[in-house]
Design a protein around this motif. Structure first.
Motif, PDB file in Angstrom:
ATOM      1  N   ASN A 103      10.046 -16.050  16.036  1.00 35.47           N
ATOM      2  CA  ASN A 103       9.941 -15.227  14.826  1.00 35.47           C
ATOM      3  C   ASN A 103       9.317 -13.857  15.113  1.00 35.47           C
ATOM      4  N   VAL A 104       9.840 -13.226  16.181  1.00 33.87           N
ATOM      5  CA  VAL A 104       9.402 -11.874  16.538  1.00 33.87           C
ATOM      6  C   VAL A 104      10.656 -10.991  16.705  1.00 33.87           C
ATOM      7  N   PRO A 105      10.511  -9.690  16.617  1.00 32.59           N
ATOM      8  CA  PRO A 105      11.675  -8.815  16.769  1.00 32.59           C
ATOM      9  C   PRO A 105      12.172  -8.765  18.216  1.00 32.59           C
ATOM     10  N   ALA A 106      13.440  -8.420  18.366  1.00 33.48           N
ATOM     11  CA  ALA A 106      14.048  -8.270  19.683  1.00 33.48           C
ATOM     12  C   ALA A 106      14.764  -6.933  19.750  1.00 33.48           C
ATOM     13  N   VAL A 107      14.982  -6.448  20.971  1.00 36.61           N
ATOM     14  CA  VAL A 107      15.719  -5.200  21.163  1.00 36.61           C
ATOM     15  C   VAL A 107      16.483  -5.263  22.479  1.00 36.61           C
ATOM     16  N   GLY A 108      17.714  -4.769  22.442  1.00 33.62           N
ATOM     17  CA  GLY A 108      18.509  -4.647  23.653  1.00 33.62           C
ATOM     18  C   GLY A 108      18.229  -3.308  24.316  1.00 33.62           C
ATOM     19  N   VAL A 109      17.918  -3.318  25.604  1.00 31.40           N
ATOM     20  CA  VAL A 109      17.499  -2.120  26.332  1.00 31.40           C
ATOM     21  C   VAL A 109      18.619  -1.636  27.242  1.00 31.40           C
ATOM     22  N   HIS A 110      18.765  -0.335  27.330  1.00 29.06           N
ATOM     23  CA  HIS A 110      19.701   0.276  28.271  1.00 29.06           C
ATOM     24  C   HIS A 110      19.081   0.221  29.666  1.00 29.06           C
ATOM     25  N   HIS A 111      19.817  -0.373  30.600  1.00 29.69           N
ATOM     26  CA  HIS A 111      19.304  -0.565  31.959  1.00 29.69           C
ATOM     27  C   HIS A 111      18.843   0.747  32.596  1.00 29.69           C
ATOM     28  N   GLY A 309      11.567  -1.354  26.204  1.00 25.53           N
ATOM     29  CA  GLY A 309      11.725  -2.101  24.960  1.00 25.53           C
ATOM     30  C   GLY A 309      10.541  -1.942  24.032  1.00 25.53           C
ATOM     31  N   ALA A 310       9.329  -1.905  24.600  1.00 24.36           N
ATOM     32  CA  ALA A 310       8.131  -1.746  23.777  1.00 24.36           C
ATOM     33  C   ALA A 310       8.160  -0.429  23.006  1.00 24.36           C
ATOM     34  N   GLN A 311       8.630   0.634  23.667  1.00 28.99           N
ATOM     35  CA  GLN A 311       8.682   1.938  22.991  1.00 28.99           C
ATOM     36  C   GLN A 311       9.602   1.882  21.773  1.00 28.99           C
ATOM     37  N   ARG A 312      10.714   1.183  21.918  1.00 23.33           N
ATOM     38  CA  ARG A 312      11.683   1.117  20.824  1.00 23.33           C
ATOM     39  C   ARG A 312      11.243   0.123  19.740  1.00 23.33           C
ATOM     40  N   LEU A 313      10.583  -0.945  20.139  1.00 21.28           N
ATOM     41  CA  LEU A 313      10.082  -1.888  19.136  1.00 21.28           C
ATOM     42  C   LEU A 313       8.968  -1.266  18.302  1.00 21.28           C
ATOM     43  N   VAL A 314       8.110  -0.487  18.954  1.00 20.19           N
ATOM     44  CA  VAL A 314       7.053   0.219  18.203  1.00 20.19           C
ATOM     45  C   VAL A 314       7.663   1.176  17.191  1.00 20.19           C
ATOM     46  N   ALA A 315       8.808   1.760  17.559  1.00 22.96           N
ATOM     47  CA  ALA A 315       9.519   2.674  16.649  1.00 22.96           C
ATOM     48  C   ALA A 315      10.410   1.918  15.668  1.00 22.96           C
ATOM     49  N   GLN A 316      10.284   0.584  15.646  1.00 27.49           N
ATOM     50  CA  GLN A 316      10.997  -0.304  14.733  1.00 27.49           C
ATOM     51  C   GLN A 316      12.517  -0.265  14.927  1.00 27.49           C
ATOM     52  N   GLN A 317      12.937  -0.050  16.174  1.00 28.49           N
ATOM     53  CA  GLN A 317      14.353  -0.169  16.502  1.00 28.49           C
ATOM     54  C   GLN A 317      14.568  -1.584  17.041  1.00 28.49           C
ATOM     55  N   THR A 318      15.282  -2.405  16.284  1.00 27.07           N
ATOM     56  CA  THR A 318      15.441  -3.813  16.642  1.00 27.07           C
ATOM     57  C   THR A 318      16.910  -4.228  16.629  1.00 27.07           C
ATOM     58  N   ALA A 319      17.185  -5.326  17.301  1.00 27.58           N
ATOM     59  CA  ALA A 319      18.536  -5.887  17.341  1.00 27.58           C
ATOM     60  C   ALA A 319      18.696  -6.912  16.225  1.00 27.58           C
ATOM     61  N   ASP A 320      19.927  -7.022  15.698  1.00 27.49           N
ATOM     62  CA  ASP A 320      20.171  -8.067  14.708  1.00 27.49           C
ATOM     63  C   ASP A 320      20.427  -9.386  15.430  1.00 27.49           C
ATOM     64  N   LEU A 321      20.830 -10.414  14.687  1.00 27.03           N
ATOM     65  CA  LEU A 321      20.956 -11.742  15.285  1.00 27.03           C
ATOM     66  C   LEU A 321      22.148 -11.874  16.226  1.00 27.03           C
ATOM     67  N   THR A 332      23.732   8.704  26.972  1.00 26.09           N
ATOM     68  CA  THR A 332      23.612   9.726  25.926  1.00 26.09           C
ATOM     69  C   THR A 332      23.874   9.165  24.531  1.00 26.09           C
ATOM     70  N   GLU A 333      24.331   7.926  24.424  1.00 25.94           N
ATOM     71  CA  GLU A 333      24.586   7.333  23.116  1.00 25.94           C
ATOM     72  C   GLU A 333      23.329   6.703  22.505  1.00 25.94           C
ATOM     73  N   LEU A 334      22.224   6.685  23.241  1.00 29.85           N
ATOM     74  CA  LEU A 334      20.998   6.070  22.731  1.00 29.85           C
ATOM     75  C   LEU A 334      20.383   6.910  21.621  1.00 29.85           C
ATOM     76  N   ALA A 335      19.766   6.226  20.673  1.00 33.83           N
ATOM     77  CA  ALA A 335      19.094   6.912  19.572  1.00 33.83           C
ATOM     78  C   ALA A 335      17.736   7.437  20.022  1.00 33.83           C
ATOM     79  N   PRO A 336      17.361   8.626  19.589  1.00 35.98           N
ATOM     80  CA  PRO A 336      16.018   9.127  19.921  1.00 35.98           C
ATOM     81  C   PRO A 336      14.947   8.380  19.137  1.00 35.98           C
ATOM     82  N   LEU A 337      13.733   8.400  19.666  1.00 38.85           N
ATOM     83  CA  LEU A 337      12.621   7.787  18.925  1.00 38.85           C
ATOM     84  C   LEU A 337      12.090   8.749  17.872  1.00 38.85           C
TER      85      LEU A 337
END
Length: 337
Positions: A103-111, A309-321, A332-337
């Motif tokens: 029950n915690v958020p997840a995020v997919g990271v660009h390698h 991943g921590a940087q994006r999770l702190v910015a509340q960027q998360t993956a859906d199920l 270049t398709e990544l969203a800025p923080l």
């Protein structure tokens, strides 16, 4: 926030736990080099199966090493691409499932964002903006980095990546997989300038790279000059010098073009001792700075994924199920923080 990072993009299973206040708490890595050595390269199906076997035991080890339990984890980051689709699916499925179960958020990271940000794990960190040279088995790119997720691609390889060219040339020299580090070790015994190979695309404007012709030049030299140990070492030296010179010329061009004087070098090839020494010398002469991750974080690892991943999770960027991976994924398709 404590984040579990999972890296399974190719042939190394990397797990780490990063705390946004305390820093890196633990990391564990399993390399599949022995598994693939008999085949002279990575076999995707074997890689995927080995990630299935190793990921959960390494997660348990990382938790134990940090003296933590699952209840202490606040988020999960996993490599979602680019990479081998089967290998990516293993880490993404495990990571997303654990996040759901905990029950915690997840995020997919660009390698490659993981590699790009790996120097941030060190005590001496680069400030934005900077130029990043990303050099690995699959990528050779020059990127202007204005912030996390704010990337401008300045140049990339139009054929073989630098690491790929190292591995292919090493194979021509009869070296075992993984060939890149073995070629570099052989080059240390070589005589400089006995062979001189081209510095591809340095006589043309722009910041793109090409290494396939350089590999061909090395192949012709090997075929023509025999295979005694010293000749092989001299060819390895000439090849490495050509790659290093080409990378440095392009980096200088990118710095001049952008007016920046900070350089980050990351990816597997960034561990090359000759490349580091020459870039240090180049940036010192310019009055600039160059930053690297420590050697163990140059190759694929969980620490860089946990940090990114921590940087994006702190910015509340998360993956859906839904579990989503992208074997090809432009940085270049990544969203800025």
């Amino acid at each position: 926030m404590r984040v579990l990072g999972i890296e399974t993009s190719c042939d190394e299973t990397g797990i780490a736990i990063y705390d946004t206040e305390q820093g890196l708490l633990s990391h564990a890595l399993y390399s599949q080099v022995k598994l693939h050595a008999d085949y002279g390269g990575v076999v995707p199906e074997l890689a995927s199966r080995d990630h299935v076997r190793k990921t959960l035991p390494l997660i348990r080890k990382a938790l134990a090493d940090a003296n933590l339990t699952a209840a202490d984890i606040d988020g999960v980051a996993y490599t979602a691409g680019p990479g081998l689709i089967g290998a990516l699916l293993v880490g993404a499925t495990i990571g997303r499932s654990l996040a759901f179960g905990w029950n915690v958020p997840a995020v997919g990271v660009h390698h490659m964002e993981g590699h790009l940000l790996a120097p941030m794990l060190e005590e001496k960190q680069p400030e934005f903006p900077f130029i990043a040279l990303l050099v690995s088995g699959g990528h050779t790119q020059l990127v202007q980095v204005d912030g996390i997720g704010e990337y401008i691609l300045l140049g990339e390889s139009v054929d073989d990546a630098a690491g790929e060219a190292f591995d292919k040339t090493a194979k021509l020299l009869g070296l075992d997989y993984p060939g890149g580090p073995r070629l570099a070790a052989m080059a240390d015994k070589g005589v400089a300038d006995r062979f001189v190979f081209p510095r591809p695309m340095t006589d043309k404007p722009g910041l793109n790279f090409s290494f396939s012709g350089l590999k061909t030049a090395a192949a012709q030299a090997i075929a023509k000059n025999g295979k005694d140990a010293q000749t092989q070492a001299d060819i390895a030296r000439a090849f490495q010098d050509a790659v290093v010179d080409t990378l440095i010329i392009k980096c200088q061009r990118a710095l001049k073009q952008t007016g920046l004087n900070r350089l980050v070098v990351a990816g597997g090839v960034s561990a090359n001792v000759r490349l580091r020494a020459m870039l240090e010398e180049t940036m010192h002469k310019r009055g600039g700075e160059v930053f690297y991750p420590r050697s163990e974080f140059c190759t694929d690892n969980g620490a860089m994924i946990a940090f990114a991943g921590a940087q994006r999770l702190v910015a509340q960027q998360t993956a859906d199920l839904e579990v989503k991976v992208r074997p090809r994924w432009p940085l270049t398709e990544l969203a800025p923080l």
